[in-house]
Design an enzyme around this catalytic site. Structure first.
Site, short mmCIF file in Angstrom:
data_model
loop_
_atom_site.label_atom_id
_atom_site.label_comp_id
_atom_site.label_asym_id
_atom_site.label_seq_id
_atom_site.Cartn_x
_atom_site.Cartn_y
_atom_site.Cartn_z
N GLY A 47 -6.60 20.10 20.28
CA GLY A 47 -7.78 19.40 20.75
C GLY A 47 -7.39 18.28 21.70
O GLY A 47 -6.28 17.75 21.61
N GLN A 52 -8.10 10.55 26.47
CA GLN A 52 -6.65 10.73 26.32
C GLN A 52 -5.96 11.05 27.64
O GLN A 52 -4.73 10.97 27.73
CB GLN A 52 -6.35 11.87 25.33
CG GLN A 52 -6.76 11.54 23.91
CD GLN A 52 -6.36 12.66 22.99
OE1 GLN A 52 -7.08 13.61 22.82
NE2 GLN A 52 -5.17 12.56 22.41
N CYS A 94 -1.84 13.08 16.49
CA CYS A 94 -2.59 12.91 17.74
C CYS A 94 -1.60 12.78 18.89
O CYS A 94 -0.60 12.08 18.76
CB CYS A 94 -3.44 11.63 17.63
SG CYS A 94 -4.37 11.27 19.12
N LEU A 95 -1.89 13.46 19.98
CA LEU A 95 -0.99 13.40 21.14
C LEU A 95 -0.89 11.98 21.69
O LEU A 95 0.10 11.65 22.34
CB LEU A 95 -1.50 14.34 22.24
CG LEU A 95 -1.53 15.84 21.87
CD1 LEU A 95 -2.23 16.64 22.96
CD2 LEU A 95 -0.12 16.36 21.63
N HIS A 136 -12.10 14.40 14.89
CA HIS A 136 -11.01 13.64 15.51
C HIS A 136 -11.29 13.42 17.01
O HIS A 136 -11.15 12.30 17.51
CB HIS A 136 -9.70 14.41 15.29
CG HIS A 136 -8.48 13.80 15.91
ND1 HIS A 136 -7.41 13.36 15.17
CD2 HIS A 136 -8.15 13.56 17.21
CE1 HIS A 136 -6.49 12.87 15.98
NE2 HIS A 136 -6.92 12.99 17.23
N GLU A 137 -11.71 14.49 17.70
CA GLU A 137 -11.93 14.37 19.15
C GLU A 137 -13.17 13.53 19.46
O GLU A 137 -13.16 12.75 20.41
CB GLU A 137 -12.04 15.77 19.80
CG GLU A 137 -10.83 16.69 19.60
CD GLU A 137 -9.49 16.04 19.88
OE1 GLU A 137 -9.40 15.13 20.74
OE2 GLU A 137 -8.50 16.41 19.22
N HIS A 140 -12.39 9.97 19.31
CA HIS A 140 -11.75 9.49 20.54
C HIS A 140 -12.81 8.99 21.53
O HIS A 140 -12.59 8.00 22.24
CB HIS A 140 -10.96 10.60 21.23
CG HIS A 140 -9.54 10.74 20.76
ND1 HIS A 140 -8.62 9.71 20.84
CD2 HIS A 140 -8.87 11.78 20.21
CE1 HIS A 140 -7.44 10.14 20.36
NE2 HIS A 140 -7.58 11.38 19.97
NI NI Z 1 -6.14 12.59 19.12
#
Ligand code: NI
Length: 168
Positions: A47, A52, A94-95, A136-137, A140
């Site tokens: 995701g 991000q 998370c990236l 989660h997304e 963000h």
């Molecule tokens: Ni994330």
């Protein structure tokens, strides 16, 4: 051709902002979405949210198959969680928060709605990992990272760890 974008990591301020609603699905938005998919696959991740990649816009991409199954790719504009049910605790990463994995409590099932790149409304019923990724997304888009959902003690330990990563 889609290109890979740079992923913003903590403590980048864009990760803590409320992202803007998308009013017009123009070619820049379509291009951004395609580049996000490319970036998500390359990472690899399941995701990605526009903040991000340093774009404070309400746009997410999700693909639990990481590009293995084309029909699994979901691109959602202005996504919203309409309903949630149950509880599920599992590990998340998370990236934008490199090398940190922690257990986070999320709803077990969610009903998510948003718009496709063609401007059509789309509603998705998600459960388990899929529900987790949407939560989660969408977090963000509201400037919330998964580490913000942990206890204050855990958060402060993680902050120390992240600071150490940055200076090493
Ligand atoms: Ni994330």
């Amino acid at each position: 051709m889609a290109k890979r974008l740079e992923i913003a990591t903590v403590p980048h301020p864009v990760l803590h902002q409320q992202a803007r609603e998308i009013r017009d699905i123009n070619h820049q938005i379509v291009e951004l979405a395609k580049n996000m998919v490319e970036t998500m696959y390359a990472a690899p991740g399941i995701g990605l949210a526009a903040p991000q990649v340093n774009q404070s816009l309400r746009l997410i991409t999700v693909d639990l198959s990481v590009g293995e199954k084309p029909d699994q790719l979901i691109i959602l504009i202005n996504p919203q969680i309409k309903e949630m049910e149950g509880e599920d605790i599992d590990e998340e990463g998370c990236l934008s928060v490199p090398e940190i994995h922690e257990k986070v409590k999320r709803p077990l099932r969610v009903l998510v709605s948003g718009y496709t790149l063609e401007g059509k409304e789309r509603t998705i019923e998600a459960e388990g990992l899929s529900a987790r990724v949407f939560c989660h997304e969408i977090d963000h888009l509201n400037g919330i990272l998964f580490i913000d959902r942990l206890s204050p003690l855990k958060r402060s330990l993680i902050r120390k760890k992240l600071r150490k990563q940055r200076v090493s």
